[in-house]
Scaffold this motif. Structure first.
Motif, PDB file in Angstrom:
ATOM      1  N   LEU A   6       0.832  -1.208   0.000  1.00  0.00           N
ATOM      2  CA  LEU A   6       0.000   0.000   0.000  1.00  0.00           C
ATOM      3  C   LEU A   6       0.868   1.261   0.000  1.00  0.00           C
ATOM      4  O   LEU A   6       0.580   2.229  -0.718  1.00  0.00           O
ATOM      5  CB  LEU A   6      -0.911  -0.002   1.232  1.00  0.00           C
ATOM      6  N   LEU A   7       1.931   1.221   0.785  1.00  0.00           N
ATOM      7  CA  LEU A   7       2.819   2.382   0.852  1.00  0.00           C
ATOM      8  C   LEU A   7       3.594   2.568  -0.446  1.00  0.00           C
ATOM      9  O   LEU A   7       3.842   3.707  -0.871  1.00  0.00           O
ATOM     10  CB  LEU A   7       3.785   2.237   2.032  1.00  0.00           C
ATOM     11  N   ILE A   8       3.965   1.482  -1.073  1.00  0.00           N
ATOM     12  CA  ILE A   8       4.672   1.564  -2.358  1.00  0.00           C
ATOM     13  C   ILE A   8       3.812   2.303  -3.377  1.00  0.00           C
ATOM     14  O   ILE A   8       4.286   3.206  -4.090  1.00  0.00           O
ATOM     15  CB  ILE A   8       5.029   0.155  -2.877  1.00  0.00           C
ATOM     16  N   ASP A   9       2.548   1.956  -3.444  1.00  0.00           N
ATOM     17  CA  ASP A   9       1.649   2.604  -4.406  1.00  0.00           C
ATOM     18  C   ASP A   9       1.466   4.087  -4.078  1.00  0.00           C
ATOM     19  O   ASP A   9       1.403   4.932  -4.986  1.00  0.00           O
ATOM     20  CB  ASP A   9       0.288   1.900  -4.412  1.00  0.00           C
ATOM     21  N   ARG A  10       1.406   4.408  -2.797  1.00  0.00           N
ATOM     22  CA  ARG A  10       1.272   5.808  -2.414  1.00  0.00           C
ATOM     23  C   ARG A  10       2.529   6.608  -2.750  1.00  0.00           C
ATOM     24  O   ARG A  10       2.446   7.740  -3.226  1.00  0.00           O
ATOM     25  CB  ARG A  10       0.968   5.914  -0.913  1.00  0.00           C
ATOM     26  N   VAL A  11       3.689   6.024  -2.488  1.00  0.00           N
ATOM     27  CA  VAL A  11       4.952   6.690  -2.793  1.00  0.00           C
ATOM     28  C   VAL A  11       5.066   6.946  -4.297  1.00  0.00           C
ATOM     29  O   VAL A  11       5.462   8.027  -4.737  1.00  0.00           O
ATOM     30  CB  VAL A  11       6.154   5.875  -2.283  1.00  0.00           C
ATOM     31  N   ILE A  12       4.722   5.948  -5.101  1.00  0.00           N
ATOM     32  CA  ILE A  12       4.804   6.105  -6.558  1.00  0.00           C
ATOM     33  C   ILE A  12       3.880   7.221  -7.031  1.00  0.00           C
ATOM     34  O   ILE A  12       4.250   8.058  -7.862  1.00  0.00           O
ATOM     35  CB  ILE A  12       4.453   4.772  -7.250  1.00  0.00           C
ATOM     36  N   ALA A  13       2.669   7.243  -6.498  1.00  0.00           N
ATOM     37  CA  ALA A  13       1.702   8.275  -6.904  1.00  0.00           C
ATOM     38  C   ALA A  13       2.206   9.669  -6.551  1.00  0.00           C
ATOM     39  O   ALA A  13       2.119  10.605  -7.359  1.00  0.00           O
ATOM     40  CB  ALA A  13       0.348   8.010  -6.239  1.00  0.00           C
ATOM     41  N   VAL A  14       2.753   9.822  -5.355  1.00  0.00           N
ATOM     42  CA  VAL A  14       3.266  11.127  -4.917  1.00  0.00           C
ATOM     43  C   VAL A  14       4.467  11.537  -5.758  1.00  0.00           C
ATOM     44  O   VAL A  14       4.568  12.685  -6.219  1.00  0.00           O
ATOM     45  CB  VAL A  14       3.642  11.071  -3.417  1.00  0.00           C
ATOM     46  N   PHE A  39      16.306   3.465   1.832  1.00  0.00           N
ATOM     47  CA  PHE A  39      15.096   3.675   1.037  1.00  0.00           C
ATOM     48  C   PHE A  39      15.129   2.840  -0.241  1.00  0.00           C
ATOM     49  O   PHE A  39      14.119   2.238  -0.623  1.00  0.00           O
ATOM     50  CB  PHE A  39      14.927   5.149   0.675  1.00  0.00           C
ATOM     51  N   SER A  40      16.254   2.795  -0.915  1.00  0.00           N
ATOM     52  CA  SER A  40      16.354   2.017  -2.162  1.00  0.00           C
ATOM     53  C   SER A  40      16.057   0.548  -1.911  1.00  0.00           C
ATOM     54  O   SER A  40      15.326  -0.090  -2.681  1.00  0.00           O
ATOM     55  CB  SER A  40      17.759   2.170  -2.764  1.00  0.00           C
ATOM     56  N   GLN A  41      16.601   0.019  -0.829  1.00  0.00           N
ATOM     57  CA  GLN A  41      16.346  -1.384  -0.512  1.00  0.00           C
ATOM     58  C   GLN A  41      14.900  -1.602  -0.088  1.00  0.00           C
ATOM     59  O   GLN A  41      14.269  -2.601  -0.455  1.00  0.00           O
ATOM     60  CB  GLN A  41      17.292  -1.845   0.596  1.00  0.00           C
ATOM     61  N   TRP A  42      14.366  -0.666   0.699  1.00  0.00           N
ATOM     62  CA  TRP A  42      12.966  -0.790   1.120  1.00  0.00           C
ATOM     63  C   TRP A  42      12.050  -0.748  -0.085  1.00  0.00           C
ATOM     64  O   TRP A  42      11.125  -1.568  -0.198  1.00  0.00           O
ATOM     65  CB  TRP A  42      12.624   0.363   2.082  1.00  0.00           C
ATOM     66  N   PHE A  43      12.277   0.180  -1.001  1.00  0.00           N
ATOM     67  CA  PHE A  43      11.396   0.332  -2.157  1.00  0.00           C
ATOM     68  C   PHE A  43      11.477  -0.874  -3.086  1.00  0.00           C
ATOM     69  O   PHE A  43      10.469  -1.297  -3.668  1.00  0.00           O
ATOM     70  CB  PHE A  43      11.756   1.603  -2.928  1.00  0.00           C
ATOM     71  N   SER A  44      12.645  -1.446  -3.235  1.00  0.00           N
ATOM     72  CA  SER A  44      12.815  -2.587  -4.154  1.00  0.00           C
ATOM     73  C   SER A  44      12.340  -3.901  -3.555  1.00  0.00           C
ATOM     74  O   SER A  44      12.219  -4.905  -4.267  1.00  0.00           O
ATOM     75  CB  SER A  44      14.280  -2.712  -4.549  1.00  0.00           C
ATOM     76  N   ASN A  77       8.234   1.124   7.422  1.00  0.00           N
ATOM     77  CA  ASN A  77       6.867   1.350   6.951  1.00  0.00           C
ATOM     78  C   ASN A  77       6.234   2.530   7.692  1.00  0.00           C
ATOM     79  O   ASN A  77       5.569   3.380   7.088  1.00  0.00           O
ATOM     80  CB  ASN A  77       6.012   0.105   7.171  1.00  0.00           C
ATOM     81  N   THR A  78       6.448   2.562   9.001  1.00  0.00           N
ATOM     82  CA  THR A  78       5.884   3.645   9.807  1.00  0.00           C
ATOM     83  C   THR A  78       6.471   4.987   9.413  1.00  0.00           C
ATOM     84  O   THR A  78       5.750   5.995   9.313  1.00  0.00           O
ATOM     85  CB  THR A  78       6.152   3.377  11.300  1.00  0.00           C
TER      86      THR A  78
END
Length: 347
Positions: free
Chosen positions: A42-50, A72-77, A88-89
């Motif tokens: 859910l957060l990935i989709d929000r980050v991409i949209a922003v 961040f790069s590792q979290w996003f991938s 996530n928080t």
């Protein structure tokens, strides 16, 4: 996401391809529950949209979110080996704050665009005189009467006009020249040659050059005399804009050759401490205020120190209250906004 809210392009090069959705999620493990991974998606989709909306690079999202770049790069991938819940928080709190800021910004009423009023027309006429003659002029208006806004408008609508703002930290000759050099795009490393380099830039522009120096009350005597030198030697117009202090020194009993030279070079002076009543009425009408009681109250506010700025800040607050209640702005809203601002003793 409110598309009228602008946060800026940010740092780094935006690349839409870098914001493709990850193809694989983190695997469930001792430090990654199914709930963590579901929230991660859910957060990935929000980050991409922003990021796509604001055209932010990954470096800019990293900076704004407060996460370390590598993390961040590792979290996003989806390749981060540590616990997901904490990161996530962090991302969730950043996104929530970002959306809250956007919502608040969208609610804040916008001020009317620049308006040609009797007072602003007088400022523009004085600036035109300085530019065409060329001449040295002084413009001294009370606080909140649109000095800076009018100078900005004039600068943006006329060729060969430069607008610089000085302060206590740039009140000396060198400080002022450094500020002017930045505004004029002059590069000169030798301080002894800086004034000449600025003068030649103004002269090279040709006839009709105008240099507007805003907040001129901060300048010391030597800096003001340097501006006179630009007019005399390089034949450019100079407008010193500020409060009454900037001119009062030269209308006092102080004597000296430098003062006599400067006073004799002032071709035109515009001074007004309070706005014209008809200008206040026009400005209030631009806020769509028609109730006579509201107009009368706002007129009283506008005649206090701060003039149009007082009306603007009060109306923005009153309108936010009215919008929140789903009603038209009323005298009660305006009076409450003025009281809540708590500036009456300062005005």
């Amino acid at each position: 996401m409110n598309k009228n809210f602008s946060i800026g392009a940010g740092n780094g090069q935006y690349n839409a391809a870098s914001w493709e959705r990850p193809v694989q999620a983190p695997e469930v493990s001792a430090n990654k529950s199914e709930a963590d991974i579901e929230k991660w998606w859910l957060l990935i989709d929000r980050v991409i949209a922003v990021a796509r909306h604001y055209r932010w690079s990954k470096a800019e999202v990293t900076r704004r979110s407060g996460m370390k770049e590598g993390t961040f790069s590792q979290w996003f991938s989806g390749r981060y080996d540590g616990r997901l819940d904490g990161h996530n928080t962090t991302i969730e709190q950043w996104l929530d704050a970002l959306e809250a800021s956007a919502s608040v910004a969208a609610m804040i009423p916008k001020s009317p665009n620049f308006m040609t009023l009797r007072g602003t027309s007088e400022v523009q006429e004085t600036l035109t005189w300085a530019q065409i003659c060329p001449d040295l002029v002084m413009i001294t208006l009370g606080a909140g009467m649109g000095k800076t806004a009018t100078c900005e408008y004039y600068t943006n609508t006329r060729p060969h006009v430069y607008h610089a703002t000085v302060s206590e930290s740039t009140k000396t000759v060198h400080g002022m020249l450094t500020e002017l050099a930045e505004q004029l795009g002059v590069q000169e490393n030798n301080p002894a040659k800086l004034a000449r380099a600025i003068g030649m830039k103004l002269k090279r522009t040709g006839e009709g050059t105008l240099l507007i120096v805003d907040e001129g009350q901060h300048l010391n005597d030597e800096a003001l005399n340097q501006l006179r030198h630009f007019v005399d030697v390089y034949k450019c117009g100079v407008a010193v804009v500020g409060n009454s202090e900037v001119y009062s020194r030269f209308s006092s009993t102080r004597k000296g050759q430098s003062y006599a030279q400067l006073k004799s070079r002032i071709g035109k002076r515009l001074q007004r401490e309070q706005p014209y009543p008809e200008d206040l009425q026009t400005y209030i009408a631009a806020w769509n205020v028609t109730d006579p009681a509201c107009i009368k109250f706002l007129m009283g506010i506008g005649m206090k120190g701060g003039a149009f700025r007082q009306i603007e800040k009060t109306m923005r607050m009153a309108l936010m209250v009215a919008l929140g209640a789903g009603t038209e702005v009323s005298l009660k809203d305006i009076q409450a906004a003025w009281k809540n601002r708590d500036v009456e003793d300062m005005a």
